[in-house]
Design an enzyme around this catalytic site. Structure first.
Site: not given
Ligand code: C5P
Length: 232
Positions: A32, A59, A61-62, A64, A119, A211
């Site tokens: 991603k 990713d 997220k558009l 507009d 989230t 992470r």
């Molecule tokens: O490091 P981690 O596993 O928390 O990363 C989750 C990824 O998913 C990040 O790139 C974060 O921006 C993305 N994300 C999220 N929750 C959302 C949408 C995207 O954690 N609702």
């Protein structure tokens, strides 16, 4: 439906992301690319990672007016990504416009999904700041139904919401779920989390893991552990 682990490559430069991907000598994970890397390095980074043989979820997220989103999507479609997304809050009309813009002349297009509620948005804030009176779960289900009506493929949601979305929209409607942690791992700032195995049980089609893989001492081993737990 295809199920897979997507690695969130939340790096700020080309050097960092490419040296991270260099570790994967035997496999080519689905990755991603988010706003940080895309805005830092531009579309070239997408072409470069694609040329290395990875599938890409762009990713961005558009959100507009429909015409602007349609035109932006018709630019993104030339990047040949595998998945991209919009905010469902942009309305059914905007999501339809996104799908049209993304569709190539031969009728094919990348997977297109929508973010329901981030989230990071709590029910309390959604009601107090956005004046949305419904519960957060009802909002997520309604946004998912709108996404389906617009002809998109699925939504991004928490793994804990995947069952509810599938129940409302059908098992073929895709759920892509971040917020995944190993049972013995660091939780960090995520709140509504699940392990890869639990995400599989609840019904995620793709888990997005950042992470837990990118910051692991051995990212390749962490990725393989994720695959094993998620695919069973
Ligand atoms: O490091 P981690 O596993 O928390 O990363 C989750 C990824 O998913 C990040 O790139 C974060 O921006 C993305 N994300 C999220 N929750 C959302 C949408 C995207 O954690 N609702």
């Amino acid at each position: 439906m295809q199920r897979d682990v997507i690695i969130a490559c939340d790096f700020s430069s080309k050097e960092q992301v490419l040296s991270f991907l260099d570790r994967f000598t035997e496999t080519k994970p689905f990755v991603k690319i988010g706003m940080e890397l895309f805005y830092a390095e531009g579309p070239e980074i997408v072409r470069e990672i694609k040329a290395r043989g990875h599938r890409i979820f762009l990713d961005l997220k558009l959100h507009d007016i429909p015409n602007t989103v349609k035109k932006a999507m018709s630019v993104l479609r030339n990047l040949d990504v595998d998945m991209c997304n919009v905010h469902a809050a942009g309305t059914i009309e905007m999501m339809r416009a996104a799908r049209e813009g993304l569709t190539r002349e031969d009728g094919t297009r990348p997977l297109l999904i929508a973010v329901t509620q981030l989230t990071s948005t709590s029910e309390e804030r959604m009601q107090r700041e956005l004046l949305i009176g419904a519960s957060i779960n009802d909002t997520i289900v309604k946004y998912a139904l709108n996404t389906k009506e617009a002809g998109l493929d699925g939504v991004v949601c928490s793994p804990l919401e995947a069952a509810m979305v599938k129940e409302a929209c059908g098992t073929d409607f895709m759920t892509v779920t971040p917020g995944v942690r190993f049972a013995d791992g660091e939780v960090g700032d995520q709140v509504r989390i699940a392990t890869p195995a639990r995400a599989r049980e609840i019904g995620s089609d793709y888990i997005v893991v950042g992470r837990s893989i990118t910051q692991a001492a051995d990212p390749v081993a962490a990725y393989e552990r994720c695959l094993e737990e998620f695919l069973g």
